[in-house]
Write a protein that holds these residues in place. Structure first.
Motif, PDB file in Angstrom:
ATOM      1  N   UNK A 116       0.660  -1.039  -0.154  1.00 49.76           N
ATOM      2  CA  UNK A 116       0.009   0.291   0.056  1.00 49.76           C
ATOM      3  C   UNK A 116       0.994   1.334   0.019  1.00 49.76           C
ATOM      4  N   UNK A 117       2.178   1.171  -0.937  1.00 47.28           N
ATOM      5  CA  UNK A 117       2.473   2.171  -0.389  1.00 47.28           C
ATOM      6  C   UNK A 117       2.708   3.124  -2.043  1.00 47.28           C
ATOM      7  N   UNK A 118       2.479   4.661  -1.142  1.00 48.54           N
ATOM      8  CA  UNK A 118       1.843   5.645  -2.355  1.00 48.54           C
ATOM      9  C   UNK A 118       3.024   5.847  -3.108  1.00 48.54           C
ATOM     10  N   UNK A 119       2.903   6.274  -4.044  1.00 48.63           N
ATOM     11  CA  UNK A 119       4.020   6.524  -5.235  1.00 48.63           C
ATOM     12  C   UNK A 119       4.980   7.450  -4.634  1.00 48.63           C
ATOM     13  N   UNK A 120       6.536   7.511  -5.379  1.00 48.54           N
ATOM     14  CA  UNK A 120       7.188   8.472  -4.632  1.00 48.54           C
ATOM     15  C   UNK A 120       6.499  10.080  -4.845  1.00 48.54           C
ATOM     16  N   UNK A 121       6.870  11.099  -4.589  1.00 47.66           N
ATOM     17  CA  UNK A 121       6.388  12.228  -4.360  1.00 47.66           C
ATOM     18  C   UNK A 121       5.363  12.490  -3.863  1.00 47.66           C
ATOM     19  N   UNK A 122       4.202  11.583  -4.231  1.00 48.19           N
ATOM     20  CA  UNK A 122       2.436  11.904  -3.355  1.00 48.19           C
ATOM     21  C   UNK A 122       2.328  12.900  -2.528  1.00 48.19           C
ATOM     22  N   UNK A 123       3.808  12.581  -1.735  1.00 43.91           N
ATOM     23  CA  UNK A 123       3.869  13.304   0.293  1.00 43.91           C
ATOM     24  C   UNK A 123       5.125  13.838  -0.857  1.00 43.91           C
ATOM     25  N   UNK A 124       4.754  15.410   0.024  1.00 43.02           N
ATOM     26  CA  UNK A 124       6.128  16.125  -0.153  1.00 43.02           C
ATOM     27  C   UNK A 124       6.483  16.567   1.455  1.00 43.02           C
ATOM     28  N   UNK A 125       6.879  17.031   1.943  1.00 41.69           N
ATOM     29  CA  UNK A 125       7.602  17.748   3.342  1.00 41.69           C
ATOM     30  C   UNK A 125       7.522  19.261   2.506  1.00 41.69           C
TER      31      UNK A 125
END
Ligand SMILES: Nc1ncnc2c1ncn2[C@@H]1O[C@H](COP(=O)(O)OP(=O)(O)OP(=O)(O)O)[C@@H](O)[C@H]1O
Length: 836
Positions: free
Chosen positions: A139-148
Motif C-alpha cells: 500500500x505504498x504511495x507512489x514516490x513524491x505523492x507526499x512532499x515535506x
C-alpha cells in the motif's frame, strides 16, 4: 472543509496514561568479575564488588534488586529484544501513533549494538525498516505523492505530478555521472538476515510513505547528518547547527532538517549509511567522538486515505496522518572524573552530562508533578535533547527505554546510577496516544475493488508494472545490428522479437496513455470546477498567507538573531565561569596568605606578651630593690635622728640643769622664761633675728626668715582648724609664758575614752599637754601636736608632727657654759626641724 482536531492541546487532560516502559539488557561479560545477576525475566540483582575501582576492599557490602518491564539476559538475541520492545512501536506507528525509544547506559554497555547491531545481526533500527516495509509494501504511495513542507507537515500531490517528478529524477540520474554506491564497501548487506516480521493490521484504503531523518546532538547543538557535505578550499565545510521549532500542533521539530523518502529497506539503509558517513566527517571537522553525541533517527510514516474510487489519495493536506518513531542512541552516561577527560573531551562530557542531567531533572519534576499534583515548570528547554522530545512527555506518545548494562565490576558505580535513573523513570506517566485517523464516510475496501476492476479490464495500473523502467521508455536500447553475413537470419529474428516486445510495450503505454488521458480530462473538468471555487478561497487565503508569511519571516529572523545571541551569551557565560574559577583560585591564595599573616600576628602577640611579662617582673624586682634600699636609707636616717634626738635630750637635760641653776636667781617662772630667751639670745649672738617673745600673729614674726623663727611662733593655727585640746592633767601648772599656744577654735577634753572621741569630732588638729616635775621640782610641760587624719575604716589617726617642751628653770641655777647654751639652741632647732 473538514479540519483536524488539535491533537496536543484539546485532549491532554482527558486521556489515559501509561508509564514509561523501561527494559534492561545485560551485555555478556567479556572478562573480569561481574556484579550483576539476572534473577528472572523482570529482576536483576546488583552486588557490590569485593574491590572498588581503585583496588581497595569494599566495606559497605550491598545487594540491590531492580525490576523492569523485562530483563534481557546475556544470551538473548537481537530478534527477541526487537520483538518485545520495538515491534509494538511499529504497530503503533502504522496505526498513526507516535513512539520514542531510547537506549541509555554507560559507554560500552551495548547501546549502539542494541540500536543498530551488526549487518549480520541487525539491531532495532534495521528490523524496524524490515517490518515496516514488509507491512506497508502493498500500500505504498507512489514516490513524491507526499512532499515535506519543511514546517513539519506534508503536502499531497496528484499521481501525475508525482510521476512528473519521478521522470525528472530519472532523467537527471541518467545525465549525472554515476555516483558511487552509498552503502560503504565494508558493509556487506548480502549477509544481512532480514527480519521477516510483518504487521497484518494495515489499513488497505490508505497509501503510505516513509520518510527518515537522522540528526545528532553534539555539545548541545543539533546537526543534520543527511545534509550534503559541502567543501571549502578542498576541505569539508564545518557542519551548520539546526534550530528547534514548534509546529502548528505544538510539536517540536528540527527546522530545515532533510527528510528523505524511502521506499524500501535498501533505500533506508542507504540513507542510514549516508548519515553514518556524514557523522564520521562531521566528527573529524569538529574533532569529536561518535559516542560523545546523542544520535536521533526518526521514521515518519505519512498516510492518507484513498479517494472514493480507490485509485488515488485524497488531495487534502489536512487529512494526512503523520506518525513518527524516534530511535535515540544516547551518549554514554559515565561521569567526567572517571574518564579523566580534559579540554575538548571534557567539554563534550560536560555537555553530555548536562543534557542527561536535564533529562533526569525533567523526569524527576514530571514524576513529582504527577504524584503530588504540583505544577512545577519542567525545564525541557535547558537542553536540546529534552526540548526536542518535550511533546512525548507534555503531549502524548509511547515512551520506552532500554537500559544497557555491562555487568563488569569496574562499571559498578556508574551502573548503579543508570539503574537508579531507570528505576525512577518507570514512575513517569505519559498520555496514551490516540490515532488521528478520520472517518470520512468512504467505503472500506475500495482499493481492493478498484484493483479487481482494473484486473478485469486488463488495465494494469502503473503501480503493478514496475518492470517498465522509465515510464515512457520502450525498453532497452537496440541490440547490435551489424549484418556481417547475408545468411544471418538470427539477427533478423532477434530484431523482430525485440521490435515485437517494443511494439507490445508501445501498445501498453499507448493504452495507459489513453486511459491517463481520459482520466486526466475528466479530472481536469472536476478540477476546473473546483478551481473556480478554490480560486476565490485562494485569493483570501493568499492575502492572509502573505501576512502570515511576513510575520513568519520576521519571527524567523528574530529567532535566528536570538539563537545567535543565545550562543554568544552561552560563550560569555562559559568565559565568565572560567574567570570566576580563576578569581576563585586567586581568592584562595589570598585567603591562604591572610591566614598565614594572622598566624604570624598571633605569634608576634604571644612574643610581645611574654616580653611584657618579663619586663614587668624585672620592673617589679627593681621596685622591690629600690623599696628595700629606700627602707634601709630611711631606717638609717631614723637611726641617725634617734641618735640626734638622744643627743638633744642629753643637751637639753644639761641645759635644764644650767637653766635651773639660773632660775634659782629669778623668782617667777615667766621671768625665767624671759631669762631663758635672753639667755638664748645671749648664747646665740649669731642669730639676732630670732625672737622668742613674738606672738604668732605678729606680722613682723611671719615676715622673718629662718627656720627657727617660724618654729618659735608656736601653734599658729589656721582659722578653720579646730583643735582637740587634750589636757589629762586638769590642774596643770599655768605656763604664763608669752609663747602660749594659740588655738582659735578648740575643744578641750581631759579624757579620751573612745576612738570616736577623735574620729567623730570635727577637729583636724590634736594637742596633748603633759606636765611633769623632775626631782628638782622643775616643771616640764610638753605639747604633743599632730593632725587628725580620717582613716578608710571610718576611724582616725593622729600623726604627731610637733612637740613643744617648756621647762621652767630656776634662774638661780648657774649656767654652765656659754658654749653649752649655744649648743642647746642649735639642738633645739634641730629637733623642731626634725619633728616638722
Ligand atoms: N548484547 C551483546 N552481545 C554481544 N556483544 C555486545 C553486546 N552488547 C555490546 N556488545 C559489544 O560491545 C561493544 C561495545 O558496544 P557498543 O558500542 O554498543 O556500546 P555503547 O554503549 O554504544 O558505547 P558508546 O556509548 O561508547 O557508544 C561492541 O563491540 C559490541 O559489539
Amino acid at each position: 472543509m473538514w479540519k483536524p482536531q488539535r491533537k496536543y492541546l484539546d485532549r491532554k487532560n482527558s486521556l489515559e496514561k501509561d508509564p514509561v516502559e523501561v527494559y534492561c539488557r545485560v551485555k555478556p561479560l567479556d572478562s573480569g568479575v561481574g556484579c550483576i545477576k539476572v534473577l528472572d525475566s523482570k529482576t536483576v540483582l546488583v552486588t557490590t564488588p569485593d574491590f572498588n575501582i581503585r583496588g581497595i576492599p569494599t566495606t559497605n557490602f550491598k545487594e540491590i534488586q531492580y525490576t523492569f518491564q523485562h530483563v534481557f539476559d546475556e544470551k538473548c538475541t537481537q530478534k527477541e529484544v526487537f520483538d518485545s520492545v520495538a515491534y509494538p512501536l511499529i504497530e503503533a506507528l502504522i496505526s498513526g501513533k507516535n513512539g520514542l525509544l531510547f537506549t541509555y547506559g554507560v559507554s560500552g554497555s551495548g547501546k549502539t549494538f542494541t540500536m543498530n547491531g551488526a549487518p549480520d545481526n541487525g539491531g532495532i533500527l534495521p528490523r524496524c525498516f524490515d517490518v515496516l516495509f514488509n507491512s506497508i509494501s502493498h500500500a505504498q504511495a507512489r514516490k513524491y505523492v507526499f512532499k515535506p513542507d519543511r514546517m513539519n507537515g506534508f503536502d499531497v500531490q496528484s499521481n501525475v505530478d508525482a510521476m512528473m517528478e519521478i521522470q525528472r529524477d530519472m532523467l537527471q540520474a541518467q545525465r549525472a555521472p554515476k555516483t558511487p554506491r552509498k552503502i560503504p564497501s565494508d558493509v556487506n548487506l548480502e549477509d544481512r538476515v532480514p527480519d521477516l516480521g510483518k504487521i497484518t493490521e494495515v489499513d488497505d484504503d490508505c497509501l503510505y510513505t516513509v520518510f527518515v531523518s537522522h540528526v545528532e546532538i553534539y555539545n548541545n547543538h543539533i546537526y543534520d547528518l543527511l545534509d550534503d557535505i559541502l567543501e571549502e578550499g578542498g576541505r569539508p565545510k564545518l557542519p551548520q547547527s539546526k534550530i528547534l521549532r514548534e509546529d502548528a500542533n505544538h510539536n517540536m521539530f528540527v527546522h530545515g532538517v532533510n527528510e528523505v523518502e524511502v521506499t524500501s529497506t535498501e533505500e533506508a539503509f542507504e540513507v542510514y549509511y549516508k548519515g553514518q558517513k556524514r557523522k564520521r566527517m562531521a566528527h573529524t571537522c569538529l574533532n569529536a567522538e561518535s559516542s560523545r553525541s546523542h544520535s536521533v533517527f526518526t521514521l515518519r510514516l505519512v498516510q492518507a486515505p484513498l479517494n472514493s474510487s480507490g485509485d488515488e489519495v485524497l488531495q487534502e493536506k489536512n487529512i494526512v496522518c503523520i506518525s513518527q518513531l524516534s530511535l535515540v542512541d544516547l551518549a554514554g552516561s559515565e561521569r567526567t572524573n572517571r574518564t579523566k577527560n580534559s579540554g575538548q573531551r571534557l567539554r563534550e562530557a560536560g555537555n553530555i552530562n548536562n543534557s542527561l542531567l536535564t533529562l533526569r531533572t525533567c523526569f524527576e519534576i514530571l514524576r513529582e508533578n504527577q504524584m503530588n499534583g504540583t505544577s512545577k515548570v519542567v525545564p525541557y528547554r535547558q537542553s536540546r535533547l529534552t526540548h526536542l522530545f518535550k511533546n512525548y512527555f507534555d503531549g502524548e506518545g509511547k515512551v520506552k527505554m532500554i537500559v544497557c548494562v555491562n555487568p563488569i565490576a569496574d562499571d559498578y558505580d556508574e551502573t548503579i546510577h543508570v539503574l537508579k535513573f531507570a528505576d525512577m523513570s518507570k514512575e513517569i506517566q505519559v498520555t496514551r496516544p490516540i490515532a488521528m485517523k478520520l472517518d470520512l464516510g468512504l467505503t472500506p475496501g475500495r482499493r481492493r475493488v478498484n484493483l479487481n476492476i482494473r484486473d478485469e479490464n486488463g488495465n494494469q495500473a502503473l503501480d503493478s508494472s514496475p518492470e517498465l523502467g522509465l515510464v515512457y521508455s520502450l525498453g532497452p536500447e537496440f541490440p547490435p545490428l551489424v549484418l556481417s553475413d547475408p545468411n544471418q537470419a538470427d539477427l533478423i529474428k532477434n530484431l523482430m522479437s525485440f521490435l515485437e516486445v517494443r511494439l507490445g510495450k508501445r501498445n501498453v503505454l499507448q493504452k495507459e496513455l489513453l486511459l491517463k488521458h481520459k482520466n486526466f480530462r475528466s479530472r481536469l473538468v472536476e478540477i476546473e470546477k473546483e478551481n473556480v471555487l478554490a480560486k476565490q478561497e485562494l485569493a483570501s487565503v493568499k492575502a492572509t498567507l502573505e501576512v502570515e508569511r511576513r510575520k513568519s519571516s520576521l519571527l524567523e529572523s528574530k529567532l535566528v538573531n536570538l539563537e545567535s545571541s543565545c550562543t554568544k551569551l552561552e560563550w560569555k557565560v562559559q568565559e565568565k565561569n572560567n574567570e570566576i574559577s580563576v578569581l576563585k583560585k586567586e581568592l584562595d591564595s589570598v585567603t591562604a596568605g591572610l591566614s598565614q599573616k594572622v598566624v604570624e600576628k598571633e605569634r608576634e602577640k604571644q612574643r610581645m606578651k611574654q616580653r611584657m611579662l618579663t619586663e614587668k617582673q624585672r620592673a617589679n624586682k627593681e621596685i622591690q630593690q629600690k623599696q628595700k634600699e629606700l627602707t634601709e636609707e630611711f631606717k638609717t636616717q631614723i637611726r641617725r635622728k634617734d641618735e640626734k634626738l638622744r643627743l638633744v635630750k642629753e643637751i637639753i637635760s644639761n641645759d635644764s640643769a644650767i637653766l635651773r641653776e639660773r632660775n634659782n636667781l629669778t623668782p617667777s617662772s615667766s621671768e625665767g622664761d624671759l631669762r631663758t630667751a635672753d639667755l638664748i639670745k645671749k648664747f646665740t649672738p649669731s642669730m639676732p633675728q630670732v625672737s622668742w617673745a613674738l606672738s604668732a600673729d605678729s606680722p613682723a614674726t611671719s615676715k622673718q626668715d629662718g627656720p627657727l623663727t617660724r618654729r618659735m611662733s608656736r601653734s599658729v593655727s589656721n582659722v578653720a582648724e579646730i583643735w582637740l585640746d587634750h589636757r589629762p592633767v586638769t590642774s596643770a601648772t599655768p605656763l604664763n609664758t608669752v609663747l602660749q599656744p594659740r588655738m582659735k577654735k578648740r575643744k578641750s577634753v581631759t579624757k579620751l575614752t573612745d576612738a570616736k572621741d577623735v574620729a567623730n569630732s570635727k577637729s583636724s588638729k590634736y594637742c596633748l599637754t603633759t606636765q611633769e616635775a623632775d626631782s628638782a621640782g622643775e616643771v616640764e610641760t610638753r605639747l604633743y601636736k599632730g593632725d587628725i587624719i580620717p582613716t578608710t575604716g571610718g576611724g582616725a589617726q593622729v600623726i604627731f608632727n610637733d612637740v613643744e617642751t617648756l621647762r621652767q628653770v630656776s634662774p638661780t641655777k648657774t649656767t654652765p657654759l656659754k658654749r653649752r647654751s649655744d649648743e642647746m639652741t642649735y639642738e633645739t632647732r634641730s629637733i623642731v626641724s626634725y619633728l616638722q
